[in-house]
Structure formats: C-alpha cells, structure tokens
Scaffold this active site. Structure first.
Site, PDB file in Angstrom:
ATOM      1  N   ASP A   1      -6.948   1.349   1.113  1.00 53.89           N
ATOM      2  CA  ASP A   1      -5.556   0.672   1.459  1.00 53.89           C
ATOM      3  C   ASP A   1      -5.298  -0.551   0.528  1.00 53.89           C
ATOM      4  O   ASP A   1      -4.273  -0.660  -0.371  1.00 53.89           O
ATOM      5  CB  ASP A   1      -5.556   0.390   2.682  1.00 53.89           C
ATOM      6  CG  ASP A   1      -5.080   1.609   3.717  1.00 53.89           C
ATOM      7  OD1 ASP A   1      -5.153   2.637   3.357  1.00 53.89           O
ATOM      8  OD2 ASP A   1      -5.072   1.494   5.091  1.00 53.89           O
TER       9      ASP A   1
ATOM     10  N   ASP B   1       0.523   3.811  -3.249  1.00 50.94           N
ATOM     11  CA  ASP B   1       0.009   5.248  -2.954  1.00 50.94           C
ATOM     12  C   ASP B   1       0.868   6.191  -3.655  1.00 50.94           C
ATOM     13  O   ASP B   1       0.412   7.204  -4.280  1.00 50.94           O
ATOM     14  CB  ASP B   1       0.392   5.633  -1.340  1.00 50.94           C
ATOM     15  CG  ASP B   1       0.062   6.978  -0.967  1.00 50.94           C
ATOM     16  OD1 ASP B   1      -0.961   7.388  -1.380  1.00 50.94           O
ATOM     17  OD2 ASP B   1       0.683   7.779  -0.611  1.00 50.94           O
TER      18      ASP B   1
ATOM     19  N   GLU C   1      -4.790   0.528  -3.007  1.00 50.01           N
ATOM     20  CA  GLU C   1      -3.351   1.307  -3.424  1.00 50.01           C
ATOM     21  C   GLU C   1      -2.367   0.042  -3.390  1.00 50.01           C
ATOM     22  O   GLU C   1      -1.542  -0.159  -4.049  1.00 50.01           O
ATOM     23  CB  GLU C   1      -3.024   1.968  -2.344  1.00 50.01           C
ATOM     24  CG  GLU C   1      -3.866   3.346  -2.357  1.00 50.01           C
ATOM     25  CD  GLU C   1      -3.491   4.510  -1.350  1.00 50.01           C
ATOM     26  OE1 GLU C   1      -3.816   5.651  -1.651  1.00 50.01           O
ATOM     27  OE2 GLU C   1      -2.973   4.050  -0.442  1.00 50.01           O
TER      28      GLU C   1
ATOM     29  N   GLU D   1       0.972  -1.295   0.091  1.00 50.17           N
ATOM     30  CA  GLU D   1      -0.029   0.079  -0.026  1.00 50.17           C
ATOM     31  C   GLU D   1       0.904   1.230  -0.029  1.00 50.17           C
ATOM     32  O   GLU D   1       0.516   2.436  -0.674  1.00 50.17           O
ATOM     33  CB  GLU D   1      -0.940  -0.200   1.265  1.00 50.17           C
ATOM     34  CG  GLU D   1      -1.875   1.217   1.283  1.00 50.17           C
ATOM     35  CD  GLU D   1      -1.510   1.848   2.729  1.00 50.17           C
ATOM     36  OE1 GLU D   1      -1.787   3.141   2.714  1.00 50.17           O
ATOM     37  OE2 GLU D   1      -1.336   1.377   3.602  1.00 50.17           O
TER      38      GLU D   1
END
Length: 223
Positions: free
Chosen positions: A116, A48, A119, A44
């Site tokens: 989350d 991101d 990502e 994650e």
C-alpha cells in the site's frame, strides 16, 4: 508538524522520487495507526491506477501477446506481493511512519502495508511530477519483475482463472464427467468450461491433476 523527516526525504530522492510538497509525502509514508489527519490511503488509491496504467502500457508496447496473456502478466506484476517485493528492495520499511503497536505486530514487514505504501508513493510522484515522471520511475523500480518474466508461468488453473478475468468472462467451471478403474488406480476425466468461450477435457489419476491438465488443455486451445 507537517514537514518530512530529512532522512526520509534524502532516501526518497536517492531512490528516484522528486519531492516538492513535503506534507503530501509525509502522508504517503504514514500508516493509519498514527491517528493523523492524513495518511497513505487516498494516495494509495491513486498510485494503484498509476502503476496499473504504467505496466499495462509497457506490456502493450513490448509484446504482441493476446489480451488474456497480457492480463495474466499485468495481474502478477501489479500484485500486492510484487509491490511489497519492490518496497523491500528499496528499503521502504525503515521509512514507514507507523505506531509502536502496529510495528510490534509486524506492520513494517506486512505485504499489505508495504504494498500500500509503495503505491501511495507512486500517487505522490504523480501529483508532484506528473504521469510521465511517475511512469519512468515505475519502469525503473519494476524492471527486474518485468525482465524476470513474472506472470508468464503459473499453475494452469491460476493462469486460466486470470485469463478469464482478463477477458471479462465468468470464472472457469470444472466438472468430473467420468471416473473409472479401481480405487487404487482410479482415472478421473474433468471438463472445464468458460462461458461463451469453449471447453476442454483431460484425464488423470486424481481429480486435482485432471483439473490441472484440463486447464492446460484449455489454455493451449483458446488463449
């Protein structure tokens, strides 16, 4: 067991992901409540950044808007809420590996968890297939958000807050500089300042409306 559930693999590939390292993709779908050695958190973190760069590049290419407005749109499009919206749109919830207790607590429909995991899947796509393939998938999945104008129209105070952050300035400061009239028809004048940028004033029938109008005036003047 380190393999990926066949249904999950079929769903990933139908959605547009390209699966090679099954153990990694399994981890990308695994919530920490499962108590396994690998879960989605590290992926994650990477995803991101993949998402942010992909959207920032898209916005830069598609718009001549100044930095502050680009930052405002970027923040809206890569927000946790938007990631969760994209996740729901592709049916991610059914494939998250999560404990019974966390599921009972509503984990499968949590914006935080959905965002989350969304990502983390982008992080896995990047590792398995490289940035260009990850970027193409971001463009595919986030296209509705980009085309809807997400982030273009916000409450003036929110827009100013994000503009200041995007320009690496201190948060806006609001100050009531005048109050006049009787209580039932009071007028408030508010000044808003952004350090090393400037200030603007507005008057309205309540402090909140005056702050809103001052933020709008500031954005029209400087953004």
């Amino acid at each position: 067991m380190s393999g990926l559930d066949p249904d999950a693999r079929a769903w990933l590939e139908a959605t547009g992901f390209s699966v090679d390292d099954e153990a990694m993709w399994r981890a990308a779908l695994t919530h920490g409540s499962m108590g396994e050695k690998r879960d989605y958190e590290r992926l994650e973190f990477l995803g991101d950044r993949v998402l942010g760069l992909s959207i920032a590049h898209w916005l830069f290419e598609q718009s001549e808007a100044p930095e502050g407005k680009l930052a405002q749109r970027l923040n809206a499009i890569v927000s946790r809420e938007m990631c969760a919206t994209v996740a729901r749109g592709i049916g991610l919830s059914d494939h998250i590996r999560i404990s019974k207790q966390a599921r009972a607590d509503g984990g499968r429909d949590s914006d935080n968890i959905l965002g989350d995991v969304m990502e983390s899947l982008l992080g896995a796509q990047f590792i398995d297939n490289g940035f260009e393939e990850a970027r193409k998938l971001v463009h595919l999945l986030w296209r509705p958000a980009l085309e809807s104008g997400a982030g273009e129209s916000k409450h003036p105070k929110s827009a100013l807050q994000e503009w200041a952050a995007g320009c690496r300035r201190k948060p806006p400061e609001y100050e009531v500089i005048d109050r006049s009239g009787p209580d039932h028809a009071a007028k408030f004048t508010v000044r808003v300042k952004v350090h090393k940028v400037g200030e603007a004033e507005a008057t309205a029938g309540s402090k909140g409306e005056a702050e809103k109008a001052a933020a709008k005036a500031f954005m029209e003047k400087y953004a």
